[in-house]
Design a protein around this motif. Structure first.
Motif, mmCIF file in Angstrom:
data_model
loop_
_atom_site.group_PDB
_atom_site.id
_atom_site.type_symbol
_atom_site.label_atom_id
_atom_site.label_comp_id
_atom_site.label_asym_id
_atom_site.label_seq_id
_atom_site.Cartn_x
_atom_site.Cartn_y
_atom_site.Cartn_z
ATOM 1 N N LEU A 10 7.794 -49.736 58.855
ATOM 2 C CA LEU A 10 8.290 -48.466 59.393
ATOM 3 C C LEU A 10 8.248 -47.357 58.342
ATOM 4 O O LEU A 10 7.868 -46.225 58.637
ATOM 5 N N HIS A 11 8.614 -47.708 57.104
ATOM 6 C CA HIS A 11 8.546 -46.701 56.044
ATOM 7 C C HIS A 11 7.094 -46.342 55.731
ATOM 8 O O HIS A 11 6.774 -45.168 55.480
ATOM 9 N N ALA A 12 6.205 -47.327 55.755
ATOM 10 C CA ALA A 12 4.790 -47.038 55.522
ATOM 11 C C ALA A 12 4.214 -46.192 56.651
ATOM 12 O O ALA A 12 3.349 -45.337 56.430
ATOM 13 N N PHE A 13 4.739 -46.380 57.860
ATOM 14 C CA PHE A 13 4.306 -45.572 58.998
ATOM 15 C C PHE A 13 4.687 -44.103 58.772
ATOM 16 O O PHE A 13 3.888 -43.192 58.988
ATOM 17 N N VAL A 14 5.930 -43.872 58.302
ATOM 18 C CA VAL A 14 6.377 -42.512 58.011
ATOM 19 C C VAL A 14 5.524 -41.892 56.910
ATOM 20 O O VAL A 14 5.186 -40.701 56.959
ATOM 21 N N ASP A 15 5.130 -42.707 55.923
ATOM 22 C CA ASP A 15 4.336 -42.203 54.795
ATOM 23 C C ASP A 15 2.847 -42.088 55.115
ATOM 24 O O ASP A 15 2.074 -41.624 54.273
ATOM 25 N N GLY A 16 2.443 -42.528 56.315
ATOM 26 C CA GLY A 16 1.026 -42.473 56.670
ATOM 27 C C GLY A 16 0.179 -43.438 55.877
ATOM 28 O O GLY A 16 -1.002 -43.177 55.601
ATOM 29 N N ALA A 17 0.775 -44.589 55.492
ATOM 30 C CA ALA A 17 0.077 -45.526 54.602
ATOM 31 C C ALA A 17 -0.359 -46.804 55.319
ATOM 32 O O ALA A 17 -0.724 -47.782 54.652
ATOM 33 N N LEU A 18 -0.345 -46.836 56.642
ATOM 34 C CA LEU A 18 -0.727 -48.041 57.375
ATOM 35 C C LEU A 18 -2.205 -48.005 57.782
ATOM 36 O O LEU A 18 -2.764 -46.935 58.042
#
Length: 260
Positions: A10-18
């Motif tokens: 979820l945090h990677a999703f917010v950071d655009g890192a997925l």
């Protein structure tokens, strides 16, 4: 079979890192879990605000003494220790500045009165009221320690209202930074998990006494007032009809202890 969606996803999703495939899985998960989607949507908004606040700093040229070539040339341990301290200091300044910008509120620039207090209380609730892991730093079980911490920083007597008759228990609290100095933040919740927060701080130059007033900032609503040089803001995402009696009860207890 894909692995379950975790907090890191979820945090990677917010950071655009997925990766695209994993991003699609997280999007599907959030569609089925609107409460989680709302919480991480707010994280994304805070991320944008933080990047915007720090953009002018990031755009500044690197000072000559922190230039990479200069640092590499200064390989002696004593010199490296000196530059390490400078870099650490710069990072601390950036982090501290970011925290101040997150809690500043749109109308708090240069403000010290009740409107600034309302912005500070709303932003504090937006940051900590949605944090399921660390909403408070000191729990209610350590109430005397929490009170001493707040009193030392605010240099005022602190009251922690008992709102149990209104269905809300004290979770605990922390000291937070605002543009107008330290403030105490108390967090409460009810049996359904609904949270409210009370922020208090000394009023510096104006509105040392102010009648209770309603405020709204996005999804966060609440009431602010000031009495005997202390300002208070009770905030949450519930209706004004629910929050107003809570604010009245908190104010009654604050005034009662102040006169004691």
């Amino acid at each position: 079979m894909s692995r379950p969606i975790a907090e890191d996803d979820l945090h990677a999703f917010v950071d655009g890192a997925l990766a695209p495939a994993r991003r699609a899985e997280v999007e599907a998960f959030l569609e089925k879990n609107p409460e989680i989607a709302n919480r991480f949507g707010r994280f994304a908004e805070h991320r944008v605000e933080l990047r915007s606040a720090l953009a002018p700093i990031a755009a500044e040229p690197i000072p000559p003494q922190l230039n990479l070539a200069h640092l590499i040339a200064a390989r002696r341990p004593a010199r490296w220790a000196k530059w390490s301290s400078m870099i650490a200091a710069c990072l601390l300044l950036l982090i501290g500045g970011a925290g101040g910008w997150l809690l500043r509120g749109d109308g708090a620039a240069g403000g010290v009165g009740i409107e600034a207090l309302a912005d500070e209380a709303a932003y504090a609730y937006a940051v900590f009221g949605t944090d399921r892991a660390r909403a408070v730093e000191i729990p209610a079980a350590d109430g005397p320690m929490l009170a001493r911490w707040m009193e030392n920083r605010l240099r005022r007597r602190v009251t922690m209202p008992d709102l149990a008759r209104r269905g809300f228990r004290l979770m605990g609290g922390r000291v937070v930074a605002t543009r107008n100095g330290p403030a105490g933040l108390l967090m409460y919740d009810d049996a359904r998990g609904l949270r409210i927060a009370i922020l208090m701080r000394p009023m510096i130059a104006q509105d040392r006494s102010a009648r209770m007033a309603f405020h709204r900032q996005g999804d966060v609503v609440g009431f602010t007032w000031a009495d005997r040089g202390m300002g208070y803001g009770l905030m949450g995402t519930a209706s004004a009809g629910l929050l107003h009696p809570l604010a009245d009860e908190a104010r009654r207890q604050f005034q009662s202890k102040a006169r004691a």
